[in-house]
Design a protein around this motif. Structure first.
Motif: not given
Ligand code: NAG
Ligand code: NAG
Ligand code: NAG
Ligand code: NAG
Ligand code: CU
Length: 171
Positions: A28-29, A56-57, A64-65, A103-109
């Motif tokens: 978690d960032y 590096e994500f 987390v905002f 959560p990041f569920t996909t690659e990319g920006f």
């Protein structure tokens, strides 16, 4: 007795190792670290990107905002929306509750802006370059299984040493 203490410290050590490995699997960032999610002190649109550049994500990690006051975290579709601070509600995914974990569920920006007032124009926006978890996930999974196995082993050793202590006590 010494054996018992040894196996207890082994269990402790493995618990720490497991916590570490679990952390390595998904992180978690907190966006902006201690500063949180707010208008940057300098109104600079480089403030959050330069924060993001330090990490590096990976797919599986989360942003987390956290904020106090009136802000939002809205995931916009692309770089154009990000650059233009597009606050069209139908073209974004809006998170309005402070402390939200995305959560990041996909690659990319992955692009996020604040939709309140002119906060985005003042630099409250961040882009995450999310990379695949693939090539590193296999060794991680192996390490995780290994740590599970070693923990089980440590628990067995501990149980055996307790049994031994009981046998000694009964003599
Ligand atoms: C940031 O922008 C706000 C609103 O436009 C302005 O009041 C403030 O002085 C700016 N701060 C800096 C450090 O430029
Ligand atoms: C969120 O921000 C508040 C206020 O700045 C702080 O007290 C709290 O510890 C933060 N929460 C997390 C999970 O960092
Ligand atoms: C908001 O986005 C929707 C869907 O793309 C579009 O139909 C609508 O015209 C947009 N509204 C504004 C005010 O740009
Ligand atoms: C937060 O800002 C929005 C404008 O972006 C406004 O509509 C809303 O009333 C504000 N909420 C609070 C609690 O100040
Ligand atoms: Cu804001």
């Amino acid at each position: 007795m010494a054996d018992h203490r040894f196996s207890l410290s082994l269990v402790g050590l493995l618990m720490v190792a497991m916590a570490f490995l679990k952390g390595a699997i998904a992180a978690d960032y907190e966006v902006g670290d201690g500063y949180g999610w707010d208008v940057p002190p300098s109104n600079s649109s480089e403030y959050y990107p330069s924060w993001a550049n330090r990490y590096e994500f990976k797919v599986g990690d989360s942003a987390v905002f956290n904020w106090t006051g009136n802000h939002t975290a809205a995931q916009v579709r692309n770089q154009a929306d990000y650059d233009n601070c597009n606050t069209n509600a139908t073209e974004m995914t809006l998170y309005a509750v402070a402390g939200v974990r995305v959560p990041f569920t996909t690659e990319g920006f992955h692009y996020f802006i604040c939709t309140v007032g002119t906060h985005c124009e003042q630099g409250q926006k961040v882009a995450f370059d999310v990379i695949a978890a693939d090539e590193s996930s296999a060794p991680r999974a192996t390490l995780f299984s290994l740590s599970m196995f070693l923990s089980a082993l440590a628990i067995i050793i501990q149980a055996m040493s307790i049994a031994e202590t009981i046998v000694y006590a009964e003599r």
